[in-house]
Every structure is written in C-alpha cells, then in structure tokens.
Design a protein around this motif. Structure first.
Motif, PDB file in Angstrom:
ATOM      1  N   ASN A   1       0.860  -1.214   0.060  1.00 47.50           N
ATOM      2  CA  ASN A   1      -0.129  -0.075   0.013  1.00 47.50           C
ATOM      3  C   ASN A   1       0.805   1.311  -0.164  1.00 47.50           C
ATOM      4  OD1 ASN A   1      -2.742   1.009   0.228  1.00 47.50           O
ATOM      5  ND2 ASN A   1      -2.066   1.995   2.047  1.00 47.50           N
ATOM      6  N   HIS A   2       1.916   1.258   0.757  1.00 50.74           N
ATOM      7  CA  HIS A   2       2.777   2.489   0.709  1.00 50.74           C
ATOM      8  C   HIS A   2       3.459   2.636  -0.242  1.00 50.74           C
ATOM      9  CE1 HIS A   2       5.747   5.303   2.665  1.00 50.74           C
ATOM     10  NE2 HIS A   2       6.612   4.383   1.933  1.00 50.74           N
ATOM     11  N   LYS A   3       4.107   1.627  -1.136  1.00 54.65           N
ATOM     12  CA  LYS A   3       4.545   1.629  -2.666  1.00 54.65           C
ATOM     13  C   LYS A   3       3.711   2.191  -3.473  1.00 54.65           C
ATOM     14  CE  LYS A   3       8.331   0.409  -2.986  1.00 54.65           C
ATOM     15  NZ  LYS A   3       9.565   1.427  -2.942  1.00 54.65           N
ATOM     16  N   CYS A   4       2.172   1.724  -3.585  1.00 56.22           N
ATOM     17  CA  CYS A   4       1.411   2.240  -4.330  1.00 56.22           C
ATOM     18  C   CYS A   4       1.051   3.698  -4.213  1.00 56.22           C
ATOM     19  CB  CYS A   4      -0.050   1.410  -4.248  1.00 56.22           C
ATOM     20  SG  CYS A   4       0.098  -0.210  -4.746  1.00 56.22           S
ATOM     21  N   ALA A   5       0.942   4.068  -2.850  1.00 57.42           N
ATOM     22  CA  ALA A   5       0.692   5.575  -2.552  1.00 57.42           C
ATOM     23  C   ALA A   5       2.064   6.471  -3.330  1.00 57.42           C
ATOM     24  CB  ALA A   5       0.853   5.654  -1.112  1.00 57.42           C
ATOM     25  N   GLU A   6       3.429   5.696  -3.115  1.00 58.02           N
ATOM     26  CA  GLU A   6       4.576   6.597  -3.665  1.00 58.02           C
ATOM     27  C   GLU A   6       4.351   6.625  -5.139  1.00 58.02           C
ATOM     28  OE1 GLU A   6       7.809   4.262  -2.711  1.00 58.02           O
ATOM     29  OE2 GLU A   6       8.022   5.196  -0.559  1.00 58.02           O
TER      30      GLU A   6
ATOM     31  N   THR B   1       0.672 -17.955 -16.183  1.00 57.97           N
ATOM     32  CA  THR B   1       1.191 -18.317 -14.758  1.00 57.97           C
ATOM     33  C   THR B   1       2.410 -18.173 -14.445  1.00 57.97           C
ATOM     34  OG1 THR B   1      -0.402 -20.140 -14.651  1.00 57.97           O
ATOM     35  CG2 THR B   1       0.966 -20.141 -13.069  1.00 57.97           C
ATOM     36  N   GLN B   2       2.620 -17.096 -13.364  1.00 58.23           N
ATOM     37  CA  GLN B   2       4.032 -16.651 -12.764  1.00 58.23           C
ATOM     38  C   GLN B   2       4.282 -17.119 -11.257  1.00 58.23           C
ATOM     39  OE1 GLN B   2       6.636 -15.459 -14.765  1.00 58.23           O
ATOM     40  NE2 GLN B   2       4.962 -15.657 -16.712  1.00 58.23           N
ATOM     41  N   THR B   3       5.343 -17.043 -10.767  1.00 61.62           N
ATOM     42  CA  THR B   3       5.744 -17.430  -9.582  1.00 61.62           C
ATOM     43  C   THR B   3       6.176 -16.054  -8.872  1.00 61.62           C
ATOM     44  OG1 THR B   3       6.379 -19.781  -9.773  1.00 61.62           O
ATOM     45  CG2 THR B   3       7.187 -18.708  -7.647  1.00 61.62           C
ATOM     46  N   ILE B   4       5.781 -15.663  -7.744  1.00 61.81           N
ATOM     47  CA  ILE B   4       6.371 -14.511  -6.943  1.00 61.81           C
ATOM     48  C   ILE B   4       6.471 -14.860  -5.527  1.00 61.81           C
ATOM     49  CG2 ILE B   4       6.053 -12.029  -6.176  1.00 61.81           C
ATOM     50  CD1 ILE B   4       4.704 -11.393  -8.441  1.00 61.81           C
ATOM     51  N   TYR B   5       7.559 -15.314  -5.026  1.00 62.66           N
ATOM     52  CA  TYR B   5       7.772 -16.061  -3.761  1.00 62.66           C
ATOM     53  C   TYR B   5       7.248 -14.998  -2.643  1.00 62.66           C
ATOM     54  CZ  TYR B   5      10.515 -19.775  -5.380  1.00 62.66           C
ATOM     55  OH  TYR B   5      10.897 -20.936  -5.883  1.00 62.66           O
ATOM     56  N   ASN B   6       6.604 -15.426  -1.385  1.00 64.14           N
ATOM     57  CA  ASN B   6       6.384 -14.962  -0.520  1.00 64.14           C
ATOM     58  C   ASN B   6       7.412 -14.355   0.254  1.00 64.14           C
ATOM     59  OD1 ASN B   6       3.470 -14.812  -0.600  1.00 64.14           O
ATOM     60  ND2 ASN B   6       3.383 -16.654   0.870  1.00 64.14           N
ATOM     61  N   GLY B   7       7.549 -13.053   1.075  1.00 64.81           N
ATOM     62  CA  GLY B   7       8.696 -12.775   1.680  1.00 64.81           C
ATOM     63  C   GLY B   7       8.462 -12.247   3.215  1.00 64.81           C
ATOM     64  N   VAL B   8       9.501 -12.085   3.835  1.00 66.78           N
ATOM     65  CA  VAL B   8       9.308 -11.601   5.312  1.00 66.78           C
ATOM     66  C   VAL B   8      10.110 -10.144   5.199  1.00 66.78           C
ATOM     67  CG1 VAL B   8       8.839 -13.824   6.016  1.00 66.78           C
ATOM     68  CG2 VAL B   8      11.260 -12.958   5.889  1.00 66.78           C
TER      69      VAL B   8
ATOM     70  N   VAL C   1       7.307  -7.047  -2.748  1.00 66.31           N
ATOM     71  CA  VAL C   1       6.606  -6.081  -3.360  1.00 66.31           C
ATOM     72  C   VAL C   1       7.039  -5.648  -4.691  1.00 66.31           C
ATOM     73  CG1 VAL C   1       5.930  -3.756  -2.983  1.00 66.31           C
ATOM     74  CG2 VAL C   1       5.844  -5.216  -0.811  1.00 66.31           C
ATOM     75  N   HIS C   2       8.239  -5.643  -4.863  1.00 62.06           N
ATOM     76  CA  HIS C   2       8.548  -5.215  -6.000  1.00 62.06           C
ATOM     77  C   HIS C   2       7.837  -5.983  -7.157  1.00 62.06           C
ATOM     78  CE1 HIS C   2      11.779  -4.040  -9.179  1.00 62.06           C
ATOM     79  NE2 HIS C   2      11.830  -5.125  -9.524  1.00 62.06           N
ATOM     80  N   ASN C   3       8.302  -7.282  -7.014  1.00 61.73           N
ATOM     81  CA  ASN C   3       7.709  -8.232  -8.158  1.00 61.73           C
ATOM     82  C   ASN C   3       6.229  -8.145  -8.485  1.00 61.73           C
ATOM     83  OD1 ASN C   3      10.156  -9.223  -8.853  1.00 61.73           O
ATOM     84  ND2 ASN C   3      10.234 -11.040  -7.320  1.00 61.73           N
ATOM     85  N   HIS C   4       5.479  -7.789  -7.260  1.00 63.41           N
ATOM     86  CA  HIS C   4       3.878  -7.721  -7.604  1.00 63.41           C
ATOM     87  C   HIS C   4       3.958  -6.151  -8.180  1.00 63.41           C
ATOM     88  CE1 HIS C   4       1.690 -10.977  -5.569  1.00 63.41           C
ATOM     89  NE2 HIS C   4       2.966 -11.179  -4.669  1.00 63.41           N
ATOM     90  N   MET C   5       4.765  -5.229  -8.047  1.00 59.82           N
ATOM     91  CA  MET C   5       4.604  -3.970  -8.538  1.00 59.82           C
ATOM     92  C   MET C   5       4.492  -4.056  -9.977  1.00 59.82           C
ATOM     93  SD  MET C   5       3.190  -1.898  -6.181  1.00 59.82           S
ATOM     94  CE  MET C   5       3.502  -0.359  -6.954  1.00 59.82           C
ATOM     95  N   LYS C   6       5.307  -4.936 -10.383  1.00 68.44           N
ATOM     96  CA  LYS C   6       5.701  -4.956 -11.890  1.00 68.44           C
ATOM     97  C   LYS C   6       4.511  -5.034 -12.565  1.00 68.44           C
ATOM     98  CE  LYS C   6       8.822  -8.195 -11.867  1.00 68.44           C
ATOM     99  NZ  LYS C   6      10.015  -9.165 -12.237  1.00 68.44           N
ATOM    100  N   TYR C   7       3.498  -6.150 -12.277  1.00 73.00           N
ATOM    101  CA  TYR C   7       2.592  -6.292 -13.116  1.00 73.00           C
ATOM    102  C   TYR C   7       1.455  -5.259 -13.128  1.00 73.00           C
ATOM    103  CZ  TYR C   7       4.368 -10.893 -13.219  1.00 73.00           C
ATOM    104  OH  TYR C   7       5.446 -12.065 -13.426  1.00 73.00           O
TER     105      TYR C   7
END
Length: 362
Positions: free
Chosen positions: A32-37, A167-174, A353-359
């Motif tokens: 959400n923060h990255k989207c706002a940016e 179909t693509q893979t985006i790994y979960n992260g911590v 987040v970076h990988n999700h934002m790409k799409y």
C-alpha cells in the motif's frame, strides 16, 4: 483523479486480527505504501476493518457479514468506478465470480494463489471439478500468481496446462529488519527447539509428539520443545502429550506478538507439516539464523536444502523424525552455516512487493 493515475482493487479473504500480525500484514502495508509513492490509488476489500498497524490509512471496504465476492460485486455495480487492475488474495480460483467481474470491469485480473494442496492430491471427483472450472472460468483471469514454484505447478495441475503462458511465481517474503538474528553459536549438544504453527491436524505436530515418545528416556530428560501458536487442534495435542507423559518436554506458549525477537533464543525450528504452500514461519526462522527441520511438502524444498540450512524428513514418518532428532540432540548431525543471507537475497518483503508492482505497470 487524473486520467493517468491507476486505480486498483485488492480483494483479500484475510481476516484482520490484532493479536496475529503476520507476514501478509507486512506485505499489505508495504504494498500500500509503495502504491501511494507511485500515485496508484488502492481500494482494499477485506472481511473486516482494523485499527492496528498501517490499516487505519487504508481505504478498506469491509465485507462484514457477506462474502468478499458478494461485497465486491455489489460495490462495482453500485459505484461509478473502473479499475485498471483487480488483484485477489486467498480467493477461490476459476469461479463464476471472475466472469461476473469481467462483465462490469475492463481491468486486468490478477489472482494470487496462497492455498496448499492436500498430501496425495485431491480426490478424483474434485480433480475433475477443478478441471471443468479451469475450462469454463480461467479465461477471465489475466494472470495467475503462485507464491512458490510448487503452487504455480499446482495451478496448472488443478485447472489445466493451457494456463502455463499466464502463470508466474512470486515468492512470499518476510520483513527482514523486524527479525532479530541469532549471533551466538548454536548448541551442538541438546539444542533448543521451537515450533511455530497454527494448531491444526495438517501441521503434523502430532507426528512430532509421537517422534519424541520414541526417543530414549535419557534423551527425553533434557529435551525441551516450545510450541508457539493456537488453533482448533490444541486440545487433541494436549491429550496426546498427556497420553505419552511428555508434559516435561512440550511447552505450549500460545500466540506471541514478540515472536520475531524470540527465534534467536533457539537452535532449530521444527515444522512437521503435511501440507504447505510457502511457509512464512520457515522464512522467518531462517532470517533469524535458525535452521529448519521439516517435510518435503509444498514449497519447503525450494528454500530448505538438506544438510545445508536444515533437514528434510519424510512426511508423517514419526520414526524417521525421531531418529533425526536423536542425531541432532547427540550432536551427530548439525548445521554450521548462516541461514539469513538466503532470505535477504531472495525472500524479502521488498523483493516480494517489487515483483508484484511490476504487474501493475505491465
């Protein structure tokens, strides 16, 4: 709203609970923060609203007593809104819902799959039903995202290999910075163990209890295993511990909000799970420089390499786990190397987040 500004909807069948701040919460907050940016407006659809963390800054439309699908369908029918992207999390894939949405929205629909599959697969009747749903409704989803390669392959197996191109893979992260790493040497003899898990049968903690029962009395005298988590299977586990007279070994500590600071007090995480998608507990443990003892289900083997940053044993095999634990407790097997670097390089929240934002810009 400017014509070039993106407006997206994120539909998350994820109940917001103040006493359970997990990896997905950090992902949603960072996303959400990255989207706002980047000047991307986000409408969030959750089962409920929340006042903890960053959620008060979100534009949340809660489902309350209705399903999320019904809530979202009603919203886009009654509000003058057109989204550029609609992203779903923890929503059942390939249902009529996606077709209904496509009739009302020109948005690109991205469906993220977090769901583990049962050990041994689905019954034949359910397999056929999923294949039919894939044939009928997958056309309405523009992109499928699995949170591990295992999940991406499961999507193709469930709904049809024709989905491979989308179909693509985006790994979960911590969130690495919140996890305090162990800096002292791990105990080679009589190490300290913890379990971090929702307490349900599919997490396999009953297998661990049986494995401990098989250990010699000498080993059991000095063994301590702390179990963090809560859930519907708790009473069953208590009864099993009592049946095997293991009250001195297992210490059930319930849910802990300070868990990320507690990992460092231990030497190994045990996760005897029967089904998994991509475990955030495993990632958190490795980020805390704590190796993991687990099963080869879901995406576990995509992050755990046997004898390097943990140990893999056969699912539901309490005898094998007992033997492995005995070797570790006696110091005959142990992990020397640091485990945090892998998480920093490949499985961080920022990378997720970076990988999700790409799409959102594709």
């Amino acid at each position: 709203m400017g014509l070039n500004r993106k407006h997206i909807a994120v539909i998350c069948n994820y109940e917001l609970l103040e006493d359970r701040v997990g990896g997905m919460d950090y992902f949603f907050w960072t996303f959400n923060h990255k989207c706002a940016e980047q000047q991307i407006a986000v409408d969030w659809f959750f089962p409920n609203k929340s006042r903890y963390g960053d959620y008060p800054t979100f534009n949340i439309i809660p489902a309350n007593d209705s399903s999320l699908e019904a809530c979202f369908s009603s919203y886009i029918k009654t509000q003058k809104v057109q989204y550029s992207h609609i992203v779903t999390h923890f929503i059942e894939l390939c249902t009529p819902f996606f077709g209904d949405v496509k009739k009302l929205q020109k948005a690109k629909i991205i469906a993220v799959d977090h769901n583990p599959r049962p050990l041994g697969g689905y019954p034949l009747k359910k397999q056929l039903k999923k294949k039919l749903k894939g044939f009928l409704y997958s056309r309405y989803i523009d992109l499928f995202i699995g949170v591990s390669n295992y999940t991406s392959q499961a999507i193709l197996q469930d709904f049809g290999s024709h989905l491979k191109p989308k179909t693509q893979t985006i790994y979960n992260g911590v969130l690495i910075d919140t996890i305090i790493p162990k800096t002292t040497a791990r105990s080679r003899i009589n190490p300290k163990f913890l379990v971090v898990s929702h307490l349900r049968a599919s997490k396999g903690i009953q297998d661990l209890i049986r494995a401990v029962y098989l250990l010699t009395e000498t080993i059991k005298k000095s063994l301590k295993i702390d179990v963090y988590g809560d859930g519907p299977y708790k009473d069953n586990l208590f009864q099993l511990v009592k049946l095997y007279n293991l009250e001195s070994v297992f210490n059930f500590k319930g849910s802990q909000s300070t868990l990320k600071a507690l990992y460092q007090q231990y030497d190994y995480l045990i996760q005897p799970t029967h089904m998994e998608c991509f475990s955030l507990s495993i990632l958190e443990s490795l980020a805390a420089n704590i190796p993991v003892i687990t099963t080869p289900v879901g995406g576990n083997t995509e992050v755990i390499t046997h004898n390097e940053n943990g140990f893999i044993f056969e699912t539901k095999n309490s005898k094998a786990l007992s033997g492995l634990l005995a070797d570790i407790i006696k110091g005959e097997k142990y992990i020397i190397g640091h485990t945090r670097t892998l998480i920093e390089n490949r499985f961080s929240i920022d990378m997720m987040v970076h990988n999700h934002m790409k799409y959102l810009w594709g």
